[in-house]
Motif scaffolding. Structure first.
Motif, PDB file in Angstrom:
ATOM      1  N   ALA A 101       7.919   4.243  -4.236  1.00  0.00           N
ATOM      2  CA  ALA A 101       8.397   4.915  -3.132  1.00  0.00           C
ATOM      3  C   ALA A 101       7.818   6.198  -2.636  1.00  0.00           C
ATOM      4  N   ALA A 102       7.199   6.728  -3.465  1.00  0.00           N
ATOM      5  CA  ALA A 102       6.208   7.950  -2.778  1.00  0.00           C
ATOM      6  C   ALA A 102       5.273   7.737  -1.959  1.00  0.00           C
ATOM      7  N   ALA A 103       4.489   6.400  -2.336  1.00  0.00           N
ATOM      8  CA  ALA A 103       3.743   5.766  -1.320  1.00  0.00           C
ATOM      9  C   ALA A 103       4.026   5.587  -0.027  1.00  0.00           C
ATOM     10  N   LYS A 104       5.267   4.740  -0.080  1.00  0.00           N
ATOM     11  CA  LYS A 104       6.074   4.219   0.812  1.00  0.00           C
ATOM     12  C   LYS A 104       6.585   5.359   1.862  1.00  0.00           C
ATOM     13  N   THR A 105       6.916   6.528   1.326  1.00  0.00           N
ATOM     14  CA  THR A 105       7.263   7.631   1.909  1.00  0.00           C
ATOM     15  C   THR A 105       6.284   8.357   2.943  1.00  0.00           C
ATOM     16  N   ILE A 106       5.055   8.322   2.120  1.00  0.00           N
ATOM     17  CA  ILE A 106       4.151   9.234   3.021  1.00  0.00           C
ATOM     18  C   ILE A 106       3.148   7.981   3.803  1.00  0.00           C
ATOM     19  N   GLY A 107       3.616   6.831   3.466  1.00  0.00           N
ATOM     20  CA  GLY A 107       2.753   5.685   4.584  1.00  0.00           C
ATOM     21  C   GLY A 107       1.638   5.474   4.046  1.00  0.00           C
ATOM     22  N   ASP A 108       1.286   5.504   2.704  1.00  0.00           N
ATOM     23  CA  ASP A 108       0.215   5.207   2.141  1.00  0.00           C
ATOM     24  C   ASP A 108       0.078   3.505   1.540  1.00  0.00           C
ATOM     25  N   GLN A 109       0.123   2.793   2.441  1.00  0.00           N
ATOM     26  CA  GLN A 109       0.303   0.952   2.222  1.00  0.00           C
ATOM     27  C   GLN A 109      -0.715   0.718   0.877  1.00  0.00           C
ATOM     28  N   GLU A 110      -1.946   1.488   0.857  1.00  0.00           N
ATOM     29  CA  GLU A 110      -2.822   0.904  -0.268  1.00  0.00           C
ATOM     30  C   GLU A 110      -2.385   1.160  -1.558  1.00  0.00           C
ATOM     31  N   THR A 111      -1.832   2.462  -1.813  1.00  0.00           N
ATOM     32  CA  THR A 111      -1.398   3.097  -2.952  1.00  0.00           C
ATOM     33  C   THR A 111      -0.044   2.113  -3.445  1.00  0.00           C
TER      34      THR A 111
END
Length: 169
Positions: free
Chosen positions: A117-127
């Motif tokens: 959820a955090a990675a999605k929120t900041i747009g870090d698709q790789e993480t």
């Protein structure tokens, strides 16, 4: 105020420490199991998955310009050592170990759900993809433990009722 990326990095470092703890805990448990071959085999499989997860998390941290927390990793390993020592002192180590393993797997499931959820929120698709790759491994291990707790319990009880068999491990 902490920005979103700082939180993600902190949670990635927490996950890395959690996996370090898991690896040590699982290695200790597997090394002591003598009479439960299916459990030992599944734990050994999950140790290999855990080692891969550690590498994936290190790759994420590196890509984001960070690194694991030596302090958190050491704390996780020390906690695993304490768990191993306490497990050796109880007569039903295999059952309590499986129960604590199930709880630990669910904590990992929660951690990776938060990381996704955090990675999605900041747009870090790789993480996000990395954590989405790890999450099913943790879910599968939790499901395996849950499905096998009844037969493990029965095997332990049957072994402990026999004067000829050791049940603890």
């Amino acid at each position: 105020m902490t920005n979103k990326k700082d939180n993600l990095l902190d949670w990635l470092r927490d996950a890395h420490a959690m996996e370090q703890q898991a690896e040590k805990m699982l290695q200790g448990q597997a090394s002591r199991l003598e009479h439960y071959p299916d459990l030992k085999l599944r734990i050994e499989q999950h140790i290999q998955e855990t080692k891969g997860q550690i590498q994936l998390l290190e790759n994420c941290l590196d890509r984001l310009g960070s690194k694991p927390s030596i302090f958190k990793d050491m704390a996780g390993k020390l906690t695993a050592f304490g768990q191993a020592v306490s497990g050796m002192t109880v007569s039903d180590e295999v059952v309590k170990g499986a129960m604590s393993g199930y709880v630990f797997e669910n904590m990992e499931i929660a951690a990776y759900t938060v990381l996704i959820a955090a990675a999605k929120t900041i747009g870090d698709q790789e993480t996000q993809r990395t954590c989405e790759q790890i999450l099913p491994q943790e879910e599968a291990m939790a499901d395996w433990i849950k499905a096998h707790l009844p037969e493990l319990t029965e095997a332990f009880l049957n072994r402990s009722a026999s004067s000829d068999l050791e049940a603890k491990r």
